[in-house]
Design an enzyme around this catalytic site. Structure first.
Site, PDB file in Angstrom:
ATOM      1  N   GLU A  19      37.231  33.778   0.806  1.00 15.35           N
ATOM      2  CA  GLU A  19      38.597  33.370   1.169  1.00 15.35           C
ATOM      3  C   GLU A  19      39.612  34.348   0.582  1.00 15.35           C
ATOM      4  OE1 GLU A  19      39.379  29.139   0.820  1.00 15.35           O
ATOM      5  OE2 GLU A  19      41.515  29.554   0.614  1.00 15.35           O
ATOM      6  N   ASP A  69      24.060  27.203  -9.122  1.00  9.97           N
ATOM      7  CA  ASP A  69      23.908  26.428  -7.893  1.00  9.97           C
ATOM      8  C   ASP A  69      25.241  25.740  -7.559  1.00  9.97           C
ATOM      9  OD1 ASP A  69      23.358  24.479  -6.020  1.00  9.97           O
ATOM     10  OD2 ASP A  69      21.483  23.841  -6.953  1.00  9.97           O
ATOM     11  N   HIS A  96      48.971  33.358   1.746  1.00  9.62           N
ATOM     12  CA  HIS A  96      47.750  33.334   2.557  1.00  9.62           C
ATOM     13  C   HIS A  96      47.805  34.367   3.674  1.00  9.62           C
ATOM     14  CE1 HIS A  96      45.385  29.363   1.978  1.00  9.62           C
ATOM     15  NE2 HIS A  96      45.532  30.040   0.866  1.00  9.62           N
TER      16      HIS A  96
HETATM   17  C1  MEV Z   1      43.047  26.510   0.120  1.00 14.05           C
HETATM   18  O1  MEV Z   1      41.760  27.047   0.106  1.00 14.05           O
HETATM   19  C2  MEV Z   1      43.275  25.666  -1.114  1.00 14.05           C
HETATM   20  C3  MEV Z   1      44.613  24.914  -1.148  1.00 14.05           C
HETATM   21  O2  MEV Z   1      44.776  24.140   0.027  1.00 14.05           O
HETATM   22  C4  MEV Z   1      44.556  24.049  -2.383  1.00 14.05           C
HETATM   23  C5  MEV Z   1      45.708  23.081  -2.505  1.00 14.05           C
HETATM   24  O3  MEV Z   1      46.291  22.681  -1.481  1.00 14.05           O
HETATM   25  O4  MEV Z   1      45.971  22.689  -3.656  1.00 14.05           O
HETATM   26  C6  MEV Z   1      45.759  25.885  -1.220  1.00 14.05           C
END
Ligand code: MEV
Length: 439
Positions: free
Chosen positions: A85, A296, A393
């Site tokens: 990610e 794991d 993101h």
């Molecule tokens: C994304 O991988 C994780 C989030 O959605 C976590 C959150 O909302 O606290 C950004």
């Protein structure tokens, strides 16, 4: 539809790929080429990977990244993180940098007990079973001494065996509930071997026990297996600072930031829909370190989420509060991790990851991993309550979109520059690529 195949696992790797090409890819050479491209040219290394599991036909790469600047219990670490990610590692690094200037992370292992159970059926008088158990308990323990000997030398072993009557829930159902210390090993094989030995001894002793009727002698073992629910293999990590040391902008003062942050965590403490996503974000950091260090992650995931619902309602694994102008943020999470055995001695990148962390023992790795989870959660909430999550993101996602469109280095350079001041959306990236290519 592909035909049923028997003896597939016995085929050579090349023949397995040939079978796949024929029955799944219409003999298209691209599929075979893709699989072969990911083979490692070092044959020894490739063989090592082939032998991790059955039917290996290629390697599946994930990025091996690092997040520097983690100050944990006054020691600086660079964390190895294996995750696909895009924004996770950047977020972890940002949180690490922020907290290293505010005293860093404190972490502490609270307990390291692991659990395994022998599930069995017994048709008879429960009191007679209890008496039988008390008589043979030490024999049960000693019957596994050939398995426990080495573990005891390393400070681990079987801690306790308890007989549990579960007949109120399922007729004739009982358990041997066993607890273990496994030192620096995750200990799955050790625990399962002990349990299977206990089960064998239990059945054999019951058959010889004069006080049992014939039907009571016939104890039926349903299964013997460790539990991935490890509420007593627990670690905590925390950060704290004065409220006025928190981020502030013209729109949100440090004080408002602190209150908004605490409220965001409070929401995850009472609202399961939010809590699951909140904890998912924590697991972004936890899993990345767990995977990089050869542990794991399915076991860790299962145990963490079960722990999050231990009080009958699924809730946040982290907690935040403000007291006397001090903001504090903490996590409590079960982490049954190992630094010896399993992949740790086998996978070259796992070895390297552990070296990067200064060859930690299991407890230290529990602390580091809990910190990764807390840092990730801090970064996520920080974004959520300020800019929103998409800004970061999409910035990280930009490279994925550019790669998807096979952008050249020159195109990448120009578009990265363009999106420094423009909002990244999938359609805007496509528009800009097309524009660039048309000119
Ligand atoms: C994304 O991988 C994780 C989030 O959605 C976590 C959150 O909302 O606290 C950004």
């Amino acid at each position: 539809m592909a035909p049923v195949v028997s003896g597939f696992s016995k085929l050579s790797k090349a023949d397995k790929i040939k079978w796949l090409a024929e029955h799944h890819f219409g003999n298209d050479a691209t599929a075979t080429d893709t699989l072969v491209t990911y083979w490692n040219s070092n044959e020894q290394l490739q063989q090592l990977h082939d032998e991790f599991t059955e039917n290996t036909i290629s390697n599946y790469y994930l990025p091996f990244s690092v997040a520097p600047n983690f100050l944990i219990n006054d020691k600086r670490y660079t964390l190895p993180m294996t995750i696909e990610e895009s924004s996770v590692v950047a977020a972890a690094s940002k949180a690490a940098k922020f907290w290293q200037r505010r005293g860093g992370f404190k972490a502490e292992v609270l307990s390291t007990i692991k659990v395994g159970q022998v599930h069995f059926s017994y048709h008879g008088n429960p009191e007679k079973l209890l008496l039988f158990f008390s008589k043979i308990k030490s024999k049960l323990m000693s019957s596994a001494s050939h398995i426990t000997k080495n573990m005891e030398k390393r400070g681990g072993g079987v801690k306790e065996i308890e007989l549990r009557d579960k007949t109120a829930e399922i007729e004739n159902y009982y358990q041997l509930h066993c607890t273990f210390e496994t030192a620096d090993a995750m200990g799955a094989n050790f625990i399962n071997s002990c349990l299977e030995q206990f089960a064998k001894t239990f059945v054999a002793e019951a058959q010889e026990y004069d006080n049992f009727s014939d039907s009571e002698k016939k104890i039926e073992i349903i299964m013997s297996i460790l539990s991935n629910y490890v509420p007593e293999c627990l670690v905590t990590a925390s950060v704290s600072c004065f409220v006025n040391e928190l981020p502030s902008t013209s729109e949100l003062s440090a004080n408002e930031y602190a209150k908004k942050f605490v409220r965001a965590v409070n929401i995850a403490e009472i609202e399961p829909y939010r809590a699951v996503t909140h904890n998912k974000g924590i697991m972004n950091g936890v899993d990345a370190v767990v995977l990089a260090t050869g542990n794991d992650f399915r076991a860790i995931e299962a145990g963490a989420h079960a722990y999050a619902s231990r009080n009958g309602k699924y809730r946040s694994l982290t907690h935040a509060e403000i007291k006397n102008d001090v903001f504090s943020f903490s996590i409590e999470i079960p982490l049954a991790l190992g630094t010896v055995g399993g992949l740790t001695n086998l996978h070259p990148l796992v070895k390297l990851a552990l070296e990067l962390l200064g060859k930690p023992n299991a407890k230290k790795l529990m602390e580091i991993t809990a910190v990764a989870g807390l840092a990730q959660n801090f970064a996520a909430i920080n974004s959520l309550i300020t800019t929103g999550i998409q800004q970061g993101h999409m910035k990280m996602h930009l490279m994925n979109i550019l790669n998807q469109f096979e952008a050249t280095e020159n195109e990448k350079e120009q578009l990265i520059k363009y999106f420094k001041t423009n909002t990244v959306t999938h359609s805007e990236v496509v528009t800009q690529i097309e524009k660039l290519r048309a000119s």
